[in-house]
Enzyme design. Structure first.
Site, PDB file in Angstrom:
ATOM      1  N   ASP A   1      78.948  48.492  70.784  1.00 44.04           N
ATOM      2  CA  ASP A   1      79.699  49.966  71.023  1.00 44.04           C
ATOM      3  C   ASP A   1      78.480  51.100  70.728  1.00 44.04           C
ATOM      4  OD1 ASP A   1      80.913  52.376  70.654  1.00 44.04           O
ATOM      5  OD2 ASP A   1      82.455  51.476  69.542  1.00 44.04           O
TER       6      ASP A   1
ATOM      7  N   GLU B   1      67.005  55.051  81.966  1.00 42.45           N
ATOM      8  CA  GLU B   1      65.630  56.019  81.996  1.00 42.45           C
ATOM      9  C   GLU B   1      64.415  55.015  82.518  1.00 42.45           C
ATOM     10  OE1 GLU B   1      65.404  58.605  78.409  1.00 42.45           O
ATOM     11  OE2 GLU B   1      63.314  58.634  78.616  1.00 42.45           O
TER      12      GLU B   1
ATOM     13  N   HIS C   1      55.546  58.711  82.228  1.00 37.97           N
ATOM     14  CA  HIS C   1      57.002  59.068  82.430  1.00 37.97           C
ATOM     15  C   HIS C   1      56.739  59.232  83.930  1.00 37.97           C
ATOM     16  CE1 HIS C   1      59.784  60.397  79.078  1.00 37.97           C
ATOM     17  NE2 HIS C   1      59.301  59.187  78.954  1.00 37.97           N
TER      18      HIS C   1
ATOM     19  N   LYS D   1      65.838  60.303  69.154  1.00 34.45           N
ATOM     20  CA  LYS D   1      66.162  59.999  70.420  1.00 34.45           C
ATOM     21  C   LYS D   1      65.687  58.953  71.249  1.00 34.45           C
ATOM     22  CE  LYS D   1      66.786  60.784  75.045  1.00 34.45           C
ATOM     23  NZ  LYS D   1      66.065  59.848  75.899  1.00 34.45           N
TER      24      LYS D   1
END
Ligand code: MEV
Length: 438
Positions: A296, A85, A393, A280
Site C-alpha cells: 500500500d 516516470e 530527464h 519526493k
C-alpha cells in the site's frame, strides 16, 4: 442533475461503460474501443482484476521495469519497479551499478512494531478509568485470542496496550494505544480486527463495572483503526566509500563532488521547500517497489512524510557525512510492508515481483525498498549537483515525445542517434521529427 445515476454499481460492466460513454463522451465508438482494448484476453485474469475493486471498467497499465545489480548486504538483487516516470528505473540502475563497484548497500532493520488505536470518549474520573483499564487489559487480550492465535503461533501478536489520556487536547478524549508485531504481514486487517474487538470488550466491561456511575459506564468509542505512522518500524540503508573511490566517468573530481553532494543533502536537512522535493525523489524509488510488490504505497507515503516532519519541521530523510576521507550516505525510514496477505497471493505480477526478489520476508523487503529509495536519491542529487537534472530527464523524455508523434522504429533510431549529440528540448524534438519527415 442530469448526470446523476442511482445503482451504478448494480449495472453490468458493459452497462456501466455504455452509460459513461453516453453521458460523458463525444466520440463514443473510439472511447468504447479504447476501454475494451485494455481488457485482458485471458478472461480469468481479467475477472481477477475486475474484482480487486468496485465498478471496474478496464485496466490502467503502468510499466513494470527492473533495475538490476543491486548489492544488498553482499547479495545481488534485480529490483522490480512499477512507475510511469521515465527516468526513475534508469537512475536506479545507474546507482546500483555505481555502488556495486564500491562495496554495495548495507542495510539493517531497526524495529518492526506497528500501532493501532481505539479512540474513545469517557466522561468521568480518570483515576477510576485507570483502575478499570488495569483490570480489563488481560480481558482485552483474552477476548482477541481467536484473532491472534495464528499470529502468535508464528511469533507475533499484540505487544502491549496502553491507556492514553488525551484530555489536554480534546475534552474527555482517551485512547487505547496498542502495539503489534505482525511478522510478514503488513497487518492492517489483523490490527483493525484486534482493535474492534478491544473496543467491544472495553464498552461491554465498562457497562458491567460497579465502580463506574451511569455516565462513566457509557464509554463512547469514536473509532478503532491502525496508524500508518510507524516510527518504530524502521529500516536503515547505507552506502560508503573513500572519497577518492567516487571517481568515475561522471565524477572526474571526487573531492569536489563529495563536498557539493553533502552540501545538497545539508540543504534538504534544514530547508523544507527543498526537503519535500528531495524526499519526493526518494519516494520515486520507494513507491515503485512498494507498488510492484503489491503493498500500500499511500500508507507508506503518509508514514514516511510524517516521519520526515517528526521534529516539528519537514526535513530530509537521507543524510551524508564526510569523515577522514570517507563518504557516507544513508537513509532511515519507517516502512510497514507485507510479503504475505493482501495482493501478494492474488496479483500474478506481484507474485512475479516477489519471486524476482527471492521471496523476501517483510524485513528483507523493508531493506530492499529502503535501498531503492537511497539509490534514487543518490542518482537525483548526483545529477542535480553535476550535470543538472534535465539532461537525463529529457533523454528519457525523448521517447515519450517520439511516441506522441507516433514515430516509426526507423525514425526513433535516427532521432535517438541525433540527440546523442544535441540537447533534447520539446521543440528541438518536434523540429527534428518534422525535418526528418520533410
Ligand atoms: C523528480 O521526479 C525527482 C527530483 O526532483 C528529485 C530531487 O530533486 O532530488 C529530481
Amino acid at each position: 442533475m442530469s448526470n446523476m445515476i442511482v445503482g451504478f454499481s448494480k449495472l453490468s460492466k458493459s452497462e456501466k461503460i455504455e452509460w459513461l460513454l453516453n453521458t460523458y463522451f463525444t466520440n463514443i465508438e473510439a472511447s468504447r474501443d479504447l476501454v475494451k482494448k485494455y481488457w485482458n484476453t485471458d478472461k480469468k485474469l481479467q475477472k481477477l482484476h475486475d474484482e480487486f475493486i468496485e465498478n471496474t471498467i478496464t485496466n490502467y497499465y503502468l510499466p513494470l521495469g527492473v533495475a538490476p545489480n543491486f548489492s544488498i548486504n553482499d547479495s545481488l538483487y534485480a529490483i522490480p519497479m512499477a512507475i510511469e516516470e521515465s527516468s526513475v528505473v534508469a537512475a536506479a540502475s545507474k546507482a546500483s551499478k555505481f555502488w556495486l563497484e564500491r562495496g554495495g548497500f548495507k542495510t539493517k532493520v531497526i524495529s518492526t512494531t506497528k500501532i493501532g488505536q481505539v479512540h474513545f470518549i469517557y466522561k468521568g474520573d480518570f483515576e477510576k478509568l485507570k483502575g478499570f483499564f488495569d483490570d480489563v487489559k488481560p480481558k482485552l487480550i483474552e477476548a482477541s485470542k481467536d484473532i491472534t492465535k495464528n499470529m502468535e503461533r508464528r511469533g507475533g501478536g499484540i505487544l502491549d496496550i496502553e491507556l492514553r489520556n488525551k484530555t489536554n487536547d480534546i475534552d474527555n478524549y482517551y485512547q487505547l494505544h496498542a502495539s503489534f508485531e505482525t511478522l510478514d504481514a503488513m497487518g492492517a486487517n489483523f490490527i483493525n480486527s484486534c482493535l474492534e474487538q478491544f473496543a467491544s470488550t472495553l464498552k461491554n466491561e465498562a457497562l458491567k463495572n460497579v465502580d463506574f456511575n451511569d455516565e462513566e459506564k457509557s464509554i463512547d468509542v469514536v473509532m478503532s483503526i491502525l496508524s500508518n505512522y510507524v516510527p518504530n518500524c524502521l529500516v536503515r540503508a547505507e552506502v560508503s566509500c573513500p572519497i577518492k573511490d567516487l571517481k568515475s566517468k561522471d565524477i572526474p573530481n571526487p573531492e569536489i563532488f563529495a563536498k557539493k553532494f553533502k552540501q545538497a543533502v545539508s540543504i534538504a536537512e534544514v530547508e523544507p521547500y527543498r526537503a519535500v522535493t528531495h524526499n519526493k525523489g526518494i519516494m520515486n524509488g520507494i513507491d515503485a517497489v512498494v507498488l510492484a510488490t503489491g503493498n500500500d504505497f499511500r500508507a507508506v507515503e503518509a508514514g514516511v512524510h510524517a516521519y520526515a516532519a517528526r521534529n516539528g519541521k519537514y526535513l530530509s530523510l537521507t543524510h551524508c557525512t564526510i569523515d577522514n576521507g570517507l563518504f557516507k550516505f544513508w537513509i532511515e525510514i519507517p516502512l510497514a510492508l507485507g510479503t504475505v496477505g493482501g495482493l501478494t497471493r492474488l496479483h500474478p505480477l506481484v507474485k512475479f515481483s516477489l519471486e524476482l526478489l527471492k521471496n523476501p520476508t517483510a524485513k528483507e523487503l523493508m531493506q530492499i525498498v529502503a535501498v531503492a529509495g537511497l539509490a534514487q536519491n543518490f542518482g537525483a542529487v548526483k545529477s542535480l549537483t553535476t550535470t543538472g537534472i534535465q539532461q537525463g530527464h529529457m533523454k528519457m523524455h525523448l521517447m515519450n515525445i517520439l511516441n506522441q508523434f507516433e514515430a516509426t522504429t526507423e525514425e526513433k533510431t535516427k532521432l535517438v542517434e541525433h540527440f546523442k549529440t544535441n540537447t533534447v528540448t520539446h521543440s528541438a524534438v518536434v523540429d527534428a521529427i518534422e525535418n526528418l519527415r520533410r
